[in-house]
Scaffold this active site. Structure first.
Site, PDB file in Angstrom:
ATOM      1  N   HIS B 127     -14.574 -42.169   9.178  1.00  0.00           N
ATOM      2  CA  HIS B 127     -14.581 -41.021   9.819  1.00  0.00           C
ATOM      3  C   HIS B 127     -14.045 -40.001   8.882  1.00  0.00           C
ATOM      4  O   HIS B 127     -14.695 -39.257   8.419  1.00  0.00           O
ATOM      5  CB  HIS B 127     -13.739 -41.240  11.281  1.00  0.00           C
ATOM      6  CG  HIS B 127     -13.702 -39.974  11.929  1.00  0.00           C
ATOM      7  ND1 HIS B 127     -12.522 -39.535  12.510  1.00  0.00           N
ATOM      8  CD2 HIS B 127     -14.438 -39.008  12.039  1.00  0.00           C
ATOM      9  CE1 HIS B 127     -12.561 -38.589  13.002  1.00  0.00           C
ATOM     10  NE2 HIS B 127     -13.812 -38.016  12.774  1.00  0.00           N
ATOM     11  N   CYS B 151      -5.875 -42.794  13.315  1.00  0.00           N
ATOM     12  CA  CYS B 151      -6.070 -41.221  13.188  1.00  0.00           C
ATOM     13  C   CYS B 151      -6.816 -40.897  14.652  1.00  0.00           C
ATOM     14  O   CYS B 151      -6.148 -40.036  15.274  1.00  0.00           O
ATOM     15  CB  CYS B 151      -6.356 -40.866  11.950  1.00  0.00           C
ATOM     16  SG  CYS B 151      -5.572 -40.920  10.578  1.00  0.00           S
ATOM     17  N   HIS B 152      -8.018 -41.521  14.476  1.00  0.00           N
ATOM     18  CA  HIS B 152      -8.896 -40.837  15.886  1.00  0.00           C
ATOM     19  C   HIS B 152      -9.306 -41.982  16.459  1.00  0.00           C
ATOM     20  O   HIS B 152     -10.323 -41.809  17.387  1.00  0.00           O
ATOM     21  CB  HIS B 152      -9.929 -40.064  15.104  1.00  0.00           C
ATOM     22  CG  HIS B 152      -9.282 -39.116  14.500  1.00  0.00           C
ATOM     23  ND1 HIS B 152      -9.173 -39.035  12.945  1.00  0.00           N
ATOM     24  CD2 HIS B 152      -8.822 -37.691  14.718  1.00  0.00           C
ATOM     25  CE1 HIS B 152      -8.799 -38.032  12.574  1.00  0.00           C
ATOM     26  NE2 HIS B 152      -8.478 -37.411  13.555  1.00  0.00           N
ATOM     27  N   GLY B 153      -8.727 -43.306  16.369  1.00  0.00           N
ATOM     28  CA  GLY B 153      -9.060 -44.473  17.399  1.00  0.00           C
ATOM     29  C   GLY B 153     -10.554 -44.961  17.237  1.00  0.00           C
ATOM     30  O   GLY B 153     -11.094 -45.567  18.082  1.00  0.00           O
ATOM     31  N   PRO B 166     -15.061 -42.383  16.627  1.00  0.00           N
ATOM     32  CA  PRO B 166     -15.821 -41.284  16.038  1.00  0.00           C
ATOM     33  C   PRO B 166     -16.434 -41.641  14.539  1.00  0.00           C
ATOM     34  O   PRO B 166     -17.326 -40.909  13.979  1.00  0.00           O
ATOM     35  CB  PRO B 166     -14.847 -40.220  15.834  1.00  0.00           C
ATOM     36  CG  PRO B 166     -13.502 -40.810  15.809  1.00  0.00           C
ATOM     37  CD  PRO B 166     -13.715 -42.278  16.843  1.00  0.00           C
TER      38      PRO B 166
END
Lengths: 256, 187, 436
Positions: B127, B151-153, B166
């Protein structure tokens, strides 16, 4: 017009008398050798560089390091990747720390610097009666007229003149500043076995190793000169074009 | 500095006697000068590419004998972490037992490994470049028991494939080779 | 500046932008319409050459800075890494290193041209002074740049030059310690020199802009040294001088490239390829060639100067003379008050000028020699020597350097006849009228 010529001549005289750096007085100018890498289209003689490296490896490297050169750099000399791996494998380098926190020895890889003979300057001095064998990576650029100087120095050992008292551990060399050098004459005829048919003489060894050290100091010399030829051709053409264009533009200006 | 001719109020500049030659010279010297400027800019930009010594250092050797089954080792390669995972039978089975047509970045487990028990991936989330957790025994391995990017799963499975979140791509498999049964060379 | 309204035939975005930010008006005014004397000779090329050199130096310097490490343990090796491993690094470094020499060569010619044609005279005094400021900034920049490779010459040059400040009475040593950030030239010195070497070129850019603003106030001087009288004396800067400058640039780049590709180390010193060693001073330390005249002036004062109430020691005297040799240039417009600008129409000054140039070049040569060795120079391959000690030659030359400014020029201002000058640039009939 007369004025212009006057000032041009005057400036030419001014710039013709370029400053000359002070020499050491008694130092002999080394004889000029016709190197293959001289001149506008100069190139290294790879055979010669390989011989020079052999001389360095078998003779010089017992005292002198070459700390800017990695094994991978030697591909410039014409060695293949496998040859370099094999060559590097003959050397041991210190690596680490490993997972146990210890430094360890491993065979060198092409990306490693060629290991020098001593761990540090103190060790080098201790082993050489207080004298420090210089790192040779840049010697050809760190001396005036370096390639010729290195070659001449290696051939410049003689008996000291009668009126000169040589201290212990010093040797007379006519090309060394002050003539007293702590390095004994490193070569004798036949000391290094060449693989090709080159003569195995002190003069040949000195010439070959000086060529090798010139490469070591300026590995981009060939690239530089080759690119230089193209850049100069380009710039000269551009300048001619600009001159013609300038002349054309200025043709209409009166009283100039 | 531009040789380009712009409009000039001065009559001398606007009234060339031989316009074809003026134009040819203007265009030729202009074109050559532009080429020269581009040629001069090239070495400056070229100097920013990885240098010879950086490229020469771009391999890393890993001793696999020190990694027990079920554990992972993180090694540095080109300044990035590489995950070397000694997978258990269950993890291998889980990696193989996936309908890849459902995945965001469909890849079978076979193409991602050289030997099923060893998974080698670059430990950088595809990502935005964070390092996912999951290497340590107590780390959050995410929903799919692989890695989880804090950070963003993004969640990765036991083959390092993106399963949720993501990130668009699977964890990258670096070029590597088995030198022998217990040593790999990355790069 | 933009009293004339830009009236381009273009419409659209250019007009829109120009209304809000008059860049096109500015360019049109300063480049296109800017009236320039039509009789400028090639000596007038060197101003724009200097400007372009500055840009090239900043560009190459920027990319070198991306690879350089300003730490005493890493600096030398980081430069060698640039030379060996960084793609094209050798080229960028050689362009930059030789560029310093090229820059000084161009600027020296630019200054000498100004001296010959009286470009420092009213109303261009401030233009001249700004030029001297640029020269001083250049010297500081070049000096600090030379320290960065951390070779033997870098280290000992830095040591010797910073030690100049110890000549200042009472606070000298404190200043030197402050400059060093320690008790010798060391890591703190190197890092601050790097920071300043990066900063100063941008200061130079700033002063160059002021220099150009001042230039455009009254326009260029010209070889006749007379003012513009009528419209036909001038031509627009573009295309006439843009193309002439481009042609000059072509010639200049050929010379620069010849050094870079075929003699990249000719202007440097071999000792700087030996890493800095604070324990050993090289046998002969010499500054780069462009500092030699000033170095010679520094060494020329080898005697104390008793003033009665205070004795200036030789060391301080040398430092004062060296800085004074540049500072005196600021006073030049007031030392030379002769009404005629161009040396072409000054029968005495013309000769004095060349004696001054010879003194300056001689100083350069004495700076390269040891003070006690006999003075000699190479003239078209032949060594010429008069058996005079170098220091003596340096002292005579230093005297003449200053005496021309402080003695000869004020006297000439009074006694040199004002000859007939051309009526105008486009009508060069000699008249007895003054050029003012």
């Amino acid at each position: 017009m007369k004025k212009t010529i006057f000032s041009l001549v005057a400036s030419a005289l001014v710039f013709a008398s370029v400053p000359v750096f002070a020499g050491g007085g008694a130092v002999l100018e080394p004889p000029q050798h016709p190197w293959s890498f001289e001149g506008v289209t100069g190139k290294f003689d790879k055979q010669q560089l390989q011989r020079g490296f052999q001389v360095y490896k078998e003779v010089c490297s017992t005292c002198h390091a070459l700390s800017k050169i990695a094994f991978r750099n030697l591909s410039d000399l014409g060695y293949s990747e496998d040859e370099l791996k094999a060559l590097a494998g003959q050397y041991k380098v210190i690596d680490g720390p490993n997972d146990a926190g210890d430094m360890f020895e491993r065979p060198a890889r092409p990306s490693d610097i060629i290991p020098g003979p001593f761990a540090n300057e103190k060790a080098a001095r201790a082993a050489n009666g207080g004298a420090y064998p210089l790192d040779l990576s840049l010697i050809a650029k760190a001396r005036h007229d370096g390639s010729n100087y290195v070659r001449a120095l290696l051939m410049g050992y003689e008996n000291a003149p009668h009126d000169m008292k040589m201290p212990d551990g010093m040797y007379y060399n006519k090309y060394f500043a002050g003539h007293q050098i702590a390095m004994p004459s490193p070569f004798s005829d036949g000391a290094v076995d060449y693989q090709d048919n080159s003569p195995e003489t002190v003069q040949q060894y000195a010439t070959d190793v000086a060529a090798f050290l010139t490469w070591a100091a300026e590995p981009k010399l060939e690239t530089r000169k080759a690119l230089g030829l193209r850049v100069m051709t380009f710039l000269l053409s551009l300048t001619v074009l600009l001159y013609l264009y300038k002349r054309k533009v200025w043709k209409d200006v009166k009283g100039h | 500095m531009a040789t380009k001719k712009t409009s000039s109020s001065h009559p001398a500049a606007d009234a060339p006697k031989d316009p074809t030659k003026r134009d040819f010279l203007a265009m030729a010297s202009g074109a050559v000068a532009v080429a020269g400027a581009a040629g001069a800019a090239w070495p400056l930009l070229d100097s920013l590419r990885p240098a010879a010594d950086v490229l020469a250092l771009s391999t890393t050797e890993v001793d696999l004998s020190k990694i027990p089954v079920g554990q992972s080792l993180t090694v540095m390669w080109r300044g990035k972490p590489v995950f070397v995972k000694h997978r258990t039978e269950e993890e291998i089975a889980a990696a193989k037992d996936v309908n890849i047509s459902q995945l965001p970045d469909p890849e079978t487990d076979d193409v991602r490994v050289k030997k099923p028990e060893w998974l080698v991936t670059v430990g950088v989330c595809t990502h935005l470049g964070c390092v996912p957790t999951g290497q340590g025994m107590t780390d959050n391995k995410g929903e799919f028991n692989g890695w989880f990017c804090p950070c963003h799963g993004s969640a990765y499975d036991t083959s390092g494939r993106i399963r949720k979140g993501p990130a668009p791509k699977n964890l990258v498999v670096p070029p590597y080779a088995f030198l022998n049964d217990t040593t790999i060379k990355i790069g | 500046m933009a009293s004339t309204v830009y009236n381009p035939n273009t419409k659209g975005w250019k007009e829109w932008l120009d209304h809000r930010l008059p860049v096109f008006t500015f360019m049109d005014h300063e480049l296109n319409k800017y009236p320039t004397p039509k009789n400028l000779n090639y000596w007038w090329n060197f101003g724009s050459l200097a400007g372009i050199t500055l840009v090239i130096m900043i560009m190459t310097g920027l990319f070198l800075a991306m690879h350089y490490t300003s730490s005493t343990t890493l600096a030398f090796n980081s430069v060698e890494r640039i030379m060996r491993d960084v793609n094209g690094g050798w080229l960028i470094r050689y362009v930059h290193a030789n560029g310093a020499s090229m820059f000084f060569m161009v600027v020296y010619i630019h200054i000498f041209r100004g001296l010959y044609f009286g470009s420092y005279k009213p109303p261009r005094e401030v233009l001249w002074a700004l030029g001297v400021v640029i020269f001083l900034l250049m010297m500081a920049t070049a000096f600090m740049g030379y320290v960065l490779p951390w070779g033997q010459m870098s280290f000992w040059g830095a040591t010797v030059i910073t030690n100049l400040f110890s000549a200042i009475p009472v606070i000298g040593d404190t200043i030197v310690t402050w400059l060093w950030g320690g008790f010798s030239v060391d890591n703190p010195t190197l890092t601050r020199f790097f920071a300043l070497h990066f900063l100063m070129p941008f200061l130079i850019v700033g002063v160059v802009i002021l220099h150009i603003v001042a230039l455009h106030r009254f326009g260029s001087n010209n070889p006749l040294g007379i003012d513009i009288k009528e419209k036909k004396d001038t031509i627009p800067f573009h295309p006439y001088y843009t193309i002439k400058d481009m042609y000059g640039l072509g010639v200049f780049l050929c010379i620069w490239a010849a050094f870079v590709f075929y003699a990249p180390n000719y202007l440097g010193h071999p000792d700087n390829y030996t890493p800095a060693n604070p324990m050993v001073t090289p046998a002969h330390i010499v500054p780069e060639w462009y500092f030699l005249p000033f170095y010679a002036i520094l060494r020329a004062v080898d005697f104390n100067i008793p003033l009665g109430f205070y004795t200036i020691e030789a060391k301080l005297g040398g430092v004062i003379a060296m800085f004074g040799s540049i500072l005196v240039l600021f006073a030049l417009p007031w030392l030379d008050k002769h009404p005629v600008r161009s040396a072409r129409f000054r029968p005495y000054y013309k000769w004095i000028y060349w004696t001054w140039i010879i003194a300056f070049v001689t100083l350069g040569q004495t700076g390269a020699l040891l003070p006690d060795q006999p003075f000699y120079f190479i003239f078209f391959g032949h060594e010429v020597s008069f058996g005079i000690k170098t220091i003596t030659v340096a002292q005579i030359s230093t005297f003449w350097y200053f005496f021309v400014f402080l003695g000869v020029m004020p006297i000439l201002s009074k006694i040199e006849p004002v000859k007939a000058l051309p009526y105008s640039i486009s009508n060069p009939v000699l008249t007895a009228k003054e050029g003012k």
